[in-house]
Scaffold this active site. Structure first.
Site, PDB file in Angstrom:
ATOM      1  N   THR A 296       0.809  -0.852  -0.235  1.00 13.25           N
ATOM      2  CA  THR A 296       0.058  -0.344   0.144  1.00 13.25           C
ATOM      3  C   THR A 296       0.672   1.238   0.206  1.00 13.25           C
ATOM      4  OG1 THR A 296      -1.973  -1.274   1.551  1.00 13.25           O
ATOM      5  CG2 THR A 296      -1.980   0.844   1.748  1.00 13.25           C
TER       6      THR A 296
ATOM      7  N   SER B 163     -11.629  -2.745   3.573  1.00 13.95           N
ATOM      8  CA  SER B 163     -10.414  -2.411   3.399  1.00 13.95           C
ATOM      9  C   SER B 163     -10.088  -1.218   5.124  1.00 13.95           C
ATOM     10  CB  SER B 163     -10.525  -0.910   2.773  1.00 13.95           C
ATOM     11  OG  SER B 163      -9.167  -0.637   2.661  1.00 13.95           O
ATOM     12  N   SER B 164      -8.774  -1.287   5.082  1.00 14.37           N
ATOM     13  CA  SER B 164      -7.698  -0.046   6.722  1.00 14.37           C
ATOM     14  C   SER B 164      -7.910   0.593   5.757  1.00 14.37           C
ATOM     15  CB  SER B 164      -7.021  -0.921   7.032  1.00 14.37           C
ATOM     16  OG  SER B 164      -7.756  -1.892   7.601  1.00 14.37           O
TER      17      SER B 164
ATOM     18  N   GLY C 243      -0.149  -0.010   5.422  1.00  6.08           N
ATOM     19  CA  GLY C 243      -0.013  -0.919   6.978  1.00  6.08           C
ATOM     20  C   GLY C 243      -0.648  -1.960   7.058  1.00  6.08           C
TER      21      GLY C 243
END
Length: 591
Positions: free
Chosen positions: A383, A454-455, A474
């Site tokens: 990412t 998603s984060s 991360g």
């Protein structure tokens, strides 16, 4: 539907039951307003994971573009120079602020599941999760969203033609750039998978030799794909030549993509989550990101405490307990809002946060329920994020990804497009942790056309006299790194100090605080363990460490102090090729 309503009702009931247990003052801190505030920034600031991408954005601004044109340039260039982290074969979330209207919006360019992707397709003969299929090759790839986001940014928000904003990325893909250490190391760790596919070997093996640090890495096929996107817009990727090559490459490798589902991709406009925290307006990502809801929970749990007055161990303890509770809710309630009913109003309410806060003991850890999972892998290399403020006050926080290192490892021949492995972000088998150690259930189960949770957490902060954009890669740790960044700005740190903050994390299960190298002193770790926390110290096991010495993330942030009319930018010092630059306008816009 009835079960979802019962869940929401249960959350409300818990909140009401817990309200009397807390006596903390809840009024947010009042921040002083400066007498004289600048109406517009004195120039522009960009921070990204690679200096070539930052330079591309500044070039487009110098050519008359705005922050949204610059975002196209930065995003597409990162797709060329950071294949380890993101690319046209992946997706992203883009948080936008339009200075003229004052409106915020999030562009959801998350990948979605192909029609063939059902939970059964990811189980082996014993009914267990087939991790090779979920993380590598054609079955691990969702339908990409990033190219559609570039078209949307340029067409609806930018002022330059798409071809002009894509020009730097096209040039760099064709002429090449030096391979850096992280890129070469990541390839070495994934080479066994990437060597399976002819299209990938063609790009990453030159005369039979793998890429090495210092090599000039050229991608002529990716340049051609970008040129088609520049010339034809959406159809240049999702229909026509590129689409045919993508479908052929995926299906020859054993997957099942169709022209219809590729052409049906749509960027979604989502309403961001907004909350007040100690005098800051915090604007952040809504579902299908889990980041905004989790961030809202954590900040509102922590708000009544003056964290700066606490000793380090107790401050970490309280922050960790907030993390633990938010990640528990992430596991059970969050998914694609187009497919599941999310109790967002409950989860982001102050009353709910107050109830959760009442369950926190000031000196003791709260054990996480259920069985502990395996230790969370480190995911600092996957990412990427960029932050932009332009001279008009427009802002972009963009987080984009292909998920794990080099995504699926599959490049369909003739495209140069490295496909994602985002299918692993679904709860492919309920209650089974994914590659980042996080679990999920029905809310995040795969269905055709559904976007995986998603984060990614691009975030804006605004106080009466300051404006901030921040975000980071991360994996599951994105949310907690953004939390620590918000707390850092609230404590008065500069942009570069925030980018350099030590990082720690708790995600409910496994029930342990993990930390990067140097985040905790031995004394603080011992105090936390005495409170009942399990602390995973990084470093050599012989020296008492239990984990990797890797550092985490790649936080990129920009800030505008309206009182002093000063722009600043911070690029994570953990990433030596990152770039953060401020350019002062010769003639700033007039109010």
């Amino acid at each position: 539907m009835k079960s979802r309503k019962r869940l929401a009702g249960f959350l409300f009931a818990c909140t009401v039951a817990l309200l009397p247990a807390t006596a903390l003052a809840l009024s947010p801190q009042t921040r002083p307003v400066s007498a004289s505030l600048a109406a517009h920034p004195p120039g522009a600031a960009i921070a990204s994971g690679h200096h070539l991408a930052t330079d591309a954005g500044l070039q487009v601004l110098a050519e008359g573009g705005n922050a949204f044109d610059a975002a196209v340039a930065v995003s597409s260039t990162l797709s060329v120079v950071e294949p380890i982290s993101s690319g046209l074969g992946g997706g992203g979330l883009f948080l936008l602020h339009d200075a003229r209207s004052g409106k915020d919006v999030m562009l959801d360019a998350r990948e979605y599941a192909p029609e063939s992707a059902t939970p059964e397709q990811f189980l082996d003969k014993k009914g267990e999760l087939d991790r090779d299929r979920s993380m590598n090759g054609p079955w691990s790839a969702g339908i990409p969203g990033l190219p559609a986001a570039l078209v949307e940014l340029a067409g609806k928000y930018g002022r330059l033609p798409l071809r002009q904003s894509l020009a730097p990325a096209i040039r760099i893909a064709r002429e090449g750039f030096p391979v850096y250490a992280r890129m070469a190391k990541g390839y070495a760790s994934r080479r066994e998978i990437m060597d399976r596919y002819p299209g990938t070997r063609e790009v990453y093996l030159r005369n039979g030799k793998p890429i090495a640090e210092g090599d000039i890495f050229r991608q002529p096929e990716l340049a051609h794909t970008l040129e088609l996107l520049a010339a034809e817009g959406f159809d240049g990727f999702y229909r026509g030549e590129t689409a045919r090559k993508l479908i052929k490459g995926v299906n020859q490798a054993g997957g099942r993509w169709t022209a219809r589902e590729l052409a049906a991709y749509q960027v979604k406009q989502r309403t961001p989550i907004s909350l007040d925290y100690r005098g800051w307006k915090v604007t952040t990502a809504p579902p299908p990101s889990s980041g905004g809801i989790a961030l809202a929970e954590m900040l509102q749990i922590l708000e009544p405490w003056n964290l700066q007055e606490l000793d380090e161990a107790h401050r970490i303890h309280l922050v960790t307990e907030a993390m633990r509770r938010a990640y528990r809710d992430r596991t059970f309630f969050l998914g694609d809002p187009d497919f599941v009913e999310i109790p967002q109003k409950v989860l982001t309410s102050r009353d709910y946060a107050q109830g959760l806060r009442a369950t926190i003991h000031p000196d003791k850890a709260t054990p996480s329920d259920l069985l502990s999972g395996k230790p969370t892998p480190l995911e600092d290399d996957e990412t990427t994020h960029f932050s932009i403020i332009d001279a008009e006050g427009n802002r972009v926080g963009g987080t984009q990804t292909v998920n794990l290192l080099y995504g699926s490892g599959l490049i369909p021949p003739g495209t140069g497009v490295l496909l994602n492995d985002e299918m692993d972000d679904f709860a492919l088998k309920p209650g089974t942790p994914n590659a980042f150690g996080v679990m999920g259930y029905e809310a995040n189960a795969p269905k055709p056309g559904k976007r995986m949770l998603s984060s990614m957490t691009p975030t804006f902060m605004e106080s009466p006299d300051k404006v901030v954009v921040l975000g980071t890669p991360g994996g599951s740790r994105i949310i907690t790194m953004v939390l620590l960044g918000v707390l850092g700005y609230d404590a008065g740190l500069s942009a570069q100090q925030v980018a350099a903050l030590p990082r720690y994390h708790h995600q409910w299960l496994p029930d342990a605080i993990s930390a990067e190298s140097g985040a905790f002193s031995p004394e603080v770790a011992k105090t936390l363990e005495a409170m009942g926390h399990e602390v995973d110290l990084p470093g050599d096991e012989a020296a008492g460490g239990r984990g990797s010495s890797h550092v985490w993330g790649n936080l990129q942030t920009v800030a505008w102090d309206r009182a002093s009319d000063v722009l600043s930018a911070g690029s994570d010092p953990r990433n030596p090729v990152g770039g953060a630059k401020v350019v002062i306008a010769a003639d700033p816009p007039k109010p």
